[in-house]
Design a protein around this motif. Structure first.
Motif, mmCIF file in Angstrom:
data_model
loop_
_atom_site.group_PDB
_atom_site.id
_atom_site.type_symbol
_atom_site.label_atom_id
_atom_site.label_comp_id
_atom_site.label_asym_id
_atom_site.label_seq_id
_atom_site.Cartn_x
_atom_site.Cartn_y
_atom_site.Cartn_z
ATOM 1 N N VAL A 140 68.155 47.062 -59.668
ATOM 2 C CA VAL A 140 67.714 45.648 -59.714
ATOM 3 C C VAL A 140 66.611 45.402 -58.692
ATOM 4 O O VAL A 140 65.647 44.680 -58.958
ATOM 5 C CB VAL A 140 68.912 44.703 -59.436
ATOM 6 C CG1 VAL A 140 68.482 43.258 -59.481
ATOM 7 C CG2 VAL A 140 70.033 44.958 -60.412
ATOM 8 N N ILE A 141 66.762 46.004 -57.528
ATOM 9 C CA ILE A 141 65.756 45.817 -56.471
ATOM 10 C C ILE A 141 64.497 46.621 -56.782
ATOM 11 O O ILE A 141 63.383 46.167 -56.571
ATOM 12 C CB ILE A 141 66.346 46.225 -55.102
ATOM 13 C CG1 ILE A 141 67.575 45.367 -54.773
ATOM 14 C CG2 ILE A 141 65.325 46.117 -53.985
ATOM 15 C CD1 ILE A 141 68.455 45.931 -53.710
ATOM 16 N N ARG A 154 63.804 44.422 -64.991
ATOM 17 C CA ARG A 154 64.854 43.813 -64.167
ATOM 18 C C ARG A 154 65.727 42.874 -65.007
ATOM 19 O O ARG A 154 66.946 42.874 -64.866
ATOM 20 C CB ARG A 154 64.230 43.048 -62.999
ATOM 21 C CG ARG A 154 65.271 42.516 -62.023
ATOM 22 C CD ARG A 154 64.638 41.614 -60.999
ATOM 23 N NE ARG A 154 64.083 42.378 -59.911
ATOM 24 C CZ ARG A 154 63.193 41.889 -59.060
ATOM 25 N NH1 ARG A 154 62.740 40.673 -59.199
ATOM 26 N NH2 ARG A 154 62.747 42.626 -58.067
ATOM 27 N N LEU A 182 69.726 43.130 -65.508
ATOM 28 C CA LEU A 182 70.601 41.992 -65.178
ATOM 29 C C LEU A 182 71.437 41.568 -66.385
ATOM 30 O O LEU A 182 72.589 41.167 -66.232
ATOM 31 C CB LEU A 182 69.770 40.816 -64.657
ATOM 32 C CG LEU A 182 69.253 40.964 -63.231
ATOM 33 C CD1 LEU A 182 68.301 39.849 -62.895
ATOM 34 C CD2 LEU A 182 70.396 40.987 -62.230
ATOM 35 N N LYS A 192 76.014 41.571 -46.474
ATOM 36 C CA LYS A 192 75.859 40.112 -46.618
ATOM 37 C C LYS A 192 74.851 39.767 -47.710
ATOM 38 O O LYS A 192 75.013 38.793 -48.449
ATOM 39 C CB LYS A 192 75.410 39.504 -45.284
ATOM 40 C CG LYS A 192 76.570 39.344 -44.319
ATOM 41 C CD LYS A 192 76.101 38.844 -42.987
ATOM 42 C CE LYS A 192 77.223 38.976 -41.981
ATOM 43 N NZ LYS A 192 76.744 38.761 -40.620
ATOM 44 N N GLU A 193 73.825 40.591 -47.801
ATOM 45 C CA GLU A 193 72.795 40.354 -48.825
ATOM 46 C C GLU A 193 73.379 40.618 -50.219
ATOM 47 O O GLU A 193 73.113 39.864 -51.160
ATOM 48 C CB GLU A 193 71.584 41.262 -48.585
ATOM 49 C CG GLU A 193 70.738 40.862 -47.403
ATOM 50 C CD GLU A 193 71.205 41.436 -46.087
ATOM 51 O OE1 GLU A 193 71.332 42.653 -45.975
ATOM 52 O OE2 GLU A 193 71.479 40.669 -45.149
ATOM 53 N N SER A 215 75.527 37.740 -51.237
ATOM 54 C CA SER A 215 74.729 36.599 -51.703
ATOM 55 C C SER A 215 74.210 36.828 -53.113
ATOM 56 O O SER A 215 74.179 35.907 -53.931
ATOM 57 C CB SER A 215 73.536 36.358 -50.772
ATOM 58 O OG SER A 215 73.990 35.894 -49.556
ATOM 59 N N PHE A 216 73.797 38.064 -53.377
ATOM 60 C CA PHE A 216 73.294 38.414 -54.706
ATOM 61 C C PHE A 216 74.383 38.216 -55.760
ATOM 62 O O PHE A 216 74.145 37.612 -56.809
ATOM 63 C CB PHE A 216 72.797 39.862 -54.706
ATOM 64 C CG PHE A 216 72.201 40.285 -56.018
ATOM 65 C CD1 PHE A 216 70.864 40.065 -56.278
ATOM 66 C CD2 PHE A 216 72.983 40.888 -56.990
ATOM 67 C CE1 PHE A 216 70.317 40.435 -57.498
ATOM 68 C CE2 PHE A 216 72.449 41.262 -58.203
ATOM 69 C CZ PHE A 216 71.106 41.032 -58.448
ATOM 70 N N TYR A 257 76.937 36.342 -55.612
ATOM 71 C CA TYR A 257 77.304 34.926 -55.720
ATOM 72 C C TYR A 257 76.257 34.139 -56.513
ATOM 73 O O TYR A 257 76.601 33.394 -57.430
ATOM 74 C CB TYR A 257 77.485 34.336 -54.318
ATOM 75 C CG TYR A 257 77.786 32.864 -54.314
ATOM 76 C CD1 TYR A 257 79.066 32.398 -54.584
ATOM 77 C CD2 TYR A 257 76.790 31.929 -54.036
ATOM 78 C CE1 TYR A 257 79.351 31.045 -54.589
ATOM 79 C CE2 TYR A 257 77.058 30.581 -54.036
ATOM 80 C CZ TYR A 257 78.344 30.140 -54.308
ATOM 81 O OH TYR A 257 78.619 28.797 -54.318
ATOM 82 N N SER A 258 74.995 34.357 -56.155
ATOM 83 C CA SER A 258 73.964 33.495 -56.747
ATOM 84 C C SER A 258 73.471 33.979 -58.108
ATOM 85 O O SER A 258 73.104 33.163 -58.945
ATOM 86 C CB SER A 258 72.779 33.362 -55.785
ATOM 87 O OG SER A 258 72.241 34.628 -55.531
ATOM 88 N N VAL A 259 73.466 35.284 -58.331
ATOM 89 C CA VAL A 259 72.931 35.805 -59.596
ATOM 90 C C VAL A 259 74.041 36.109 -60.601
ATOM 91 O O VAL A 259 73.940 35.742 -61.765
ATOM 92 C CB VAL A 259 72.064 37.066 -59.344
ATOM 93 C CG1 VAL A 259 71.506 37.623 -60.628
ATOM 94 C CG2 VAL A 259 70.939 36.745 -58.386
ATOM 95 N N GLU A 267 82.675 33.551 -53.985
ATOM 96 C CA GLU A 267 82.415 34.222 -52.712
ATOM 97 C C GLU A 267 83.577 35.116 -52.275
ATOM 98 O O GLU A 267 83.366 36.225 -51.796
ATOM 99 C CB GLU A 267 82.148 33.147 -51.660
ATOM 100 C CG GLU A 267 81.058 33.533 -50.700
ATOM 101 C CD GLU A 267 80.695 32.405 -49.775
ATOM 102 O OE1 GLU A 267 80.759 31.238 -50.194
ATOM 103 O OE2 GLU A 267 80.358 32.703 -48.620
#
Lengths: 127, 269
Positions: free
Chosen positions: B161-162, B169, B173, B208-209, B212-213, B215-217, B222
């Motif tokens: 993904v990165i 991408r 996803l 942590k990153e 967040s990924f 959670y948000s994507v 959480e």
């Protein structure tokens, strides 16, 4: 009651060699990634603002909205390069107050955070 | 404790040490090392990165025991894992019988659905590795259900993904989104590692990153995302420690405590 609560994200940039990145370059890179990946709707909600930036140690504090905190960190995650050098945005901590964030900066990196730029202070005075 | 579930092994110790120290800087305290072959396994076991004489663990077992698998050289504790890539089910069974009694976790990576089905059913397999888009596509509902029944972990990597951008991408996803709908993170055990960073370790991202990924994507709550990064790898490493210390007999059958001879005598008196 506050309608918008803010979060302060302490982060550092890891690179293979020591580099001095500009504050504007970083904000531009994050903003571009935010718009590209999440679109304009999320980007205006984030309210991106770089409060402190130490170019020599590559450490900074960013202020964001509490709801879209994760969106910002994700955008930072997706950044691979800055000026064609590979980078990793490593978020250290997220806090609700600037005072605590600065305290953690002093404790973890054992460096003194830079003071706020004069031009920024003046802007707030006018308001 | 944040644990990276997959870091590829490199035969050159200096490069490997660099990768590990980067992993430590990012925020991981332990990592599972991905070994591709028997030769890699032997080199790793004999190297200074893996402790030869691990002190006997005291009861009750806790996650701090993972720290005893750290040597002086490495900043984080390292647990070996072997990834088998067999083409046919016969070959898989053959390889599993060889690797059964080694000091490592066993992962299976394949595009063949029959192989994946047998691997998910087999109790000796700990992890089903799904680093690429094709391998994620080849998962069926049956395989997922079998993996859940046998407590087999599903290992993903967010590096594609990165690494990729634009249309590629979005495709990745989309497959990831469908996988999370098929096998929900609330019911299935996921692991997230940094597979395929051989060429560029700077694609590795911190816990942590990653949280967040997710959670948000991926719309994972959480607490569930945190469980993927901390609780699930801890569980699998404890399984390895039990097997390494000869406390694990079968899933559900394990030695919980050992009473000293002196204490036993006192009990009799």
């Amino acid at each position: 009651m506050k309608y918008i609560r803010q979060r302060y994200i302490l982060f550092e940039i890891l690179t293979p060699e020591k580099k001095n990145f500009d504050k504007e370059l970083i904000i531009k890179a994050i903003g571009k990634k935010l718009i590209k990946f999440f679109g304009e709707y999320i980007t205006f909600k984030v309210g991106l603002w770089m409060i402190r930036w130490d170019p020599s140690n590559q450490i900074g504090i960013i202020r964001v909205d509490n709801i879209s905190k994760h969106h910002l960190i994700t955008a930072m995650t997706l950044i691979k390069e800055l000026n064609s050098t590979p980078v990793i945005f490593h978020t250290r901590i997220t806090s609700g107050t600037i005072k605590k964030t600065l305290k953690i900066w002093r404790q973890t990196f054992s460096t003194i955070p830079p003071k706020r730029e004069k031009s920024e202070l003046n802007k707030h005075k006018h308001k | 404790m944040f644990i990276n579930s997959c870091i590829p092994w490199q035969n050159e110790p200096t490069i490997f040490l660099k990768n590990i120290s980067l992993c430590y800087k990012i925020g991981y305290q332990a990592a599972i090392i991905d070994l591709k072959s028997k030769k890699d396994y032997q080199i790793f076991i004999k190297s200074d990165f893996f402790p030869n004489n691990v002190p006997k663990i005291k009861f009750p077992l806790s996650i701090t025991d993972i720290l005893s698998y750290r040597t002086k050289i490495s900043p984080i504790s390292l647990i070996p894992r072997v990834t088998l890539n067999p083409e046919t089910p016969k070959l898989l069974k053959k390889e599993l019988s060889i690797w059964k009694e080694r000091r490592c976790l066993i992962a299976v990576k394949s595009l063949n659905k029959e192989v994946l089905e047998i691997a998910a059913r087999d109790g000796r397999v700990d992890i089903l590795s799904l680093p690429t888009l094709e391998s994620q596509k080849s998962l069926t509902k049956g395989i997922i259900s079998l993996a859940r029944q046998n407590e087999c972990f599903l290992d993903l990597s967010l590096i594609p993904v990165i690494e990729n951008e634009h249309y590629k991408r979005t495709k990745i996803l989309r497959v990831l989104y469908r996988l999370f709908l098929k096998a929900k993170p609330s019911a299935h055990k996921y692991l997230i590692g940094s597979d395929s960073i051989n060429d560029n370790p700077w694609l590795m991202r911190g816990p942590k990153e990653t949280l967040s990924f997710l959670y948000s994507v991926c719309n994972i709550p959480e607490f569930q995302a945190k469980r993927i990064l901390t609780h699930n790898p801890e569980e699998i490493i404890l399984k390895f420690i039990k097997r390494d210390q000869k406390l694990f007999i079968e899933s559900g059958v394990e030695i919980v405590d050992i009473i000293d001879e002196r204490a036993e005598g006192d009990l009799k008196n």
